[in-house]
Scaffold this motif. Structure first.
Motif, PDB file in Angstrom:
ATOM      1  N   SER A  13      16.465 -21.990  33.971  1.00 10.93           N
ATOM      2  CA  SER A  13      15.684 -21.627  32.797  1.00 10.93           C
ATOM      3  C   SER A  13      14.721 -22.751  32.406  1.00 10.93           C
ATOM      4  N   LEU A  14      14.642 -23.759  33.259  1.00  9.52           N
ATOM      5  CA  LEU A  14      13.784 -24.915  33.002  1.00  9.52           C
ATOM      6  C   LEU A  14      12.366 -24.501  32.653  1.00  9.52           C
ATOM      7  N   LEU A  15      11.845 -25.042  31.584  1.00  6.90           N
ATOM      8  CA  LEU A  15      10.478 -24.759  31.193  1.00  6.90           C
ATOM      9  C   LEU A  15       9.516 -25.520  32.082  1.00  6.90           C
ATOM     10  N   ARG A  16       8.294 -25.010  32.168  1.00  6.12           N
ATOM     11  CA  ARG A  16       7.302 -25.664  33.020  1.00  6.12           C
ATOM     12  C   ARG A  16       7.055 -27.108  32.598  1.00  6.12           C
ATOM     13  N   ASP A  17       7.217 -27.397  31.305  1.00  5.04           N
ATOM     14  CA  ASP A  17       7.027 -28.772  30.845  1.00  5.04           C
ATOM     15  C   ASP A  17       8.068 -29.699  31.445  1.00  5.04           C
ATOM     16  N   ASP A  18       9.277 -29.201  31.610  1.00  8.26           N
ATOM     17  CA  ASP A  18      10.338 -30.017  32.193  1.00  8.26           C
ATOM     18  C   ASP A  18      10.053 -30.324  33.665  1.00  8.26           C
ATOM     19  N   GLY A  48      15.252 -26.910  42.162  1.00 10.51           N
ATOM     20  CA  GLY A  48      16.008 -25.687  41.966  1.00 10.51           C
ATOM     21  C   GLY A  48      15.270 -24.657  41.141  1.00 10.51           C
ATOM     22  N   VAL A  49      13.932 -24.599  41.314  1.00  6.89           N
ATOM     23  CA  VAL A  49      13.109 -23.642  40.576  1.00  6.89           C
ATOM     24  C   VAL A  49      12.195 -22.912  41.567  1.00  6.89           C
ATOM     25  N   SER A  50      11.453 -21.938  41.062  1.00  5.49           N
ATOM     26  CA  SER A  50      10.499 -21.237  41.911  1.00  5.49           C
ATOM     27  C   SER A  50       9.255 -22.110  42.101  1.00  5.49           C
ATOM     28  N   ARG A  51       8.374 -21.674  42.983  1.00  2.00           N
ATOM     29  CA  ARG A  51       7.167 -22.459  43.244  1.00  2.00           C
ATOM     30  C   ARG A  51       6.165 -22.409  42.093  1.00  2.00           C
ATOM     31  N   THR A  52       6.228 -21.371  41.287  1.00  2.73           N
ATOM     32  CA  THR A  52       5.210 -21.197  40.233  1.00  2.73           C
ATOM     33  C   THR A  52       5.151 -22.359  39.256  1.00  2.73           C
ATOM     34  N   PRO A  53       6.277 -22.775  38.626  1.00  2.00           N
ATOM     35  CA  PRO A  53       6.178 -23.911  37.697  1.00  2.00           C
ATOM     36  C   PRO A  53       5.814 -25.213  38.406  1.00  2.00           C
ATOM     37  N   VAL A  54       6.170 -25.330  39.676  1.00  2.00           N
ATOM     38  CA  VAL A  54       5.800 -26.526  40.435  1.00  2.00           C
ATOM     39  C   VAL A  54       4.291 -26.568  40.625  1.00  2.00           C
ATOM     40  N   VAL A 157      -3.763 -36.410  24.087  1.00  2.00           N
ATOM     41  CA  VAL A 157      -4.529 -37.338  24.921  1.00  2.00           C
ATOM     42  C   VAL A 157      -3.585 -38.326  25.612  1.00  2.00           C
ATOM     43  N   LEU A 158      -2.627 -38.850  24.868  1.00  2.00           N
ATOM     44  CA  LEU A 158      -1.663 -39.772  25.457  1.00  2.00           C
ATOM     45  C   LEU A 158      -0.842 -39.101  26.551  1.00  2.00           C
ATOM     46  N   ASP A 159      -0.445 -37.862  26.317  1.00  2.00           N
ATOM     47  CA  ASP A 159       0.356 -37.128  27.293  1.00  2.00           C
ATOM     48  C   ASP A 159      -0.394 -36.982  28.611  1.00  2.00           C
ATOM     49  N   GLN A 160      -1.715 -36.834  28.543  1.00  2.00           N
ATOM     50  CA  GLN A 160      -2.498 -36.647  29.760  1.00  2.00           C
ATOM     51  C   GLN A 160      -2.733 -37.950  30.509  1.00  2.00           C
TER      52      GLN A 160
END
Length: 218
Positions: A13-18, A48-54, A157-160
């Motif tokens: 259930s990992l979010l894309r942010d994770d 252990g996730v699908s390719r989409t969030p990667v 901005v910092l996150d990027q």
């Protein structure tokens, strides 16, 4: 691409942010080296996730300069390029200068104590050569005024751009970070004294102690 072994799978259930944070941190800490090819299928299996969030995470990493994508060919970890680091450093310095100016004199005693405690951890980590702990402590120091500012645009901005600078900073802390201990102390005490302009100047100077004169492709 060699995939790290060990406990690495995450909840599906990992979010894309994770996913983004896991890949970002693996690049910053040197798990994935500059120039190394990243394959979305292997990364998806590792996490252990699908390719989409990667794939979405790789696009975000490309926007921040941590990876370089050649359409139809490959995605590779970017080299530590001097100009890119310099540009990102200048933006990061301006954001932290703003956060400090906005919050000097407004921080609670608890927040100031958290900064002091983090700087003690930073000093210990630098002395012992624990680069990962030094980076964590350094981030904890600077995160206090950023969070206190409540400025979401600044945080975005910092996150990027922060990860690109952190990767270069990792190289500095592996050789010497003792000068930063004193600068952190000055920053904290100026903030406690409600000296907004003085604290903002020190915050700006802290980030400009990060050299970016030479490319490093290690």
């Amino acid at each position: 691409m060699p995939i790290p072994r060990g406990e690495s799978s995450v909840d599906r259930s990992l979010l894309r942010d994770d996913v983004y944070r896991r890949l970002r941190d693996a690049i910053v800490d040197g798990t994935f080296l500059p120039g190394e090819q990243l394959k979305d299928g292997e990364l998806a299996e590792w996490l252990g996730v699908s390719r989409t969030p990667v794939r979405e995470a790789l696009l975000r990493l490309a926007a921040g300069g941590l990876v370089v994508t050649t359409p139809g060919k490959s995605t590779r970890v970017s080299l530590v390029d001097a100009q890119s680091v310099r540009d990102a450093r200048d933006v990061i310095a301006a954001m932290h200068e703003l956060a400090v100016r906005q919050t000097a004199g407004r921080l609670s005693d608890d927040e100031l104590d958290r900064m002091r405690a983090a700087n003690r951890r930073f000093a210990e980590a630098v002395t012992s050569g624990d680069v990962a702990a030094a980076l964590d402590a350094d981030e904890a120091i600077h995160r206090v005024p950023v969070d206190a500012s409540g400025n979401r645009a600044l945080m975005m901005v910092l996150d990027q751009f922060d990860p690109l600078v952190r990767r270069a900073e990792r190289l500095r802390f592996s050789t010497d970070g003792h000068a930063s201990v004193e600068l952190h102390d000055r920053l904290i005490e100026m903030m406690a004294a409600r000296d907004a302009e003085g604290a903002a100047s020190v915050a700006f100077d802290i980030w400009h102690t990060l050299p970016a004169e030479e490319d490093d492709t290690r």
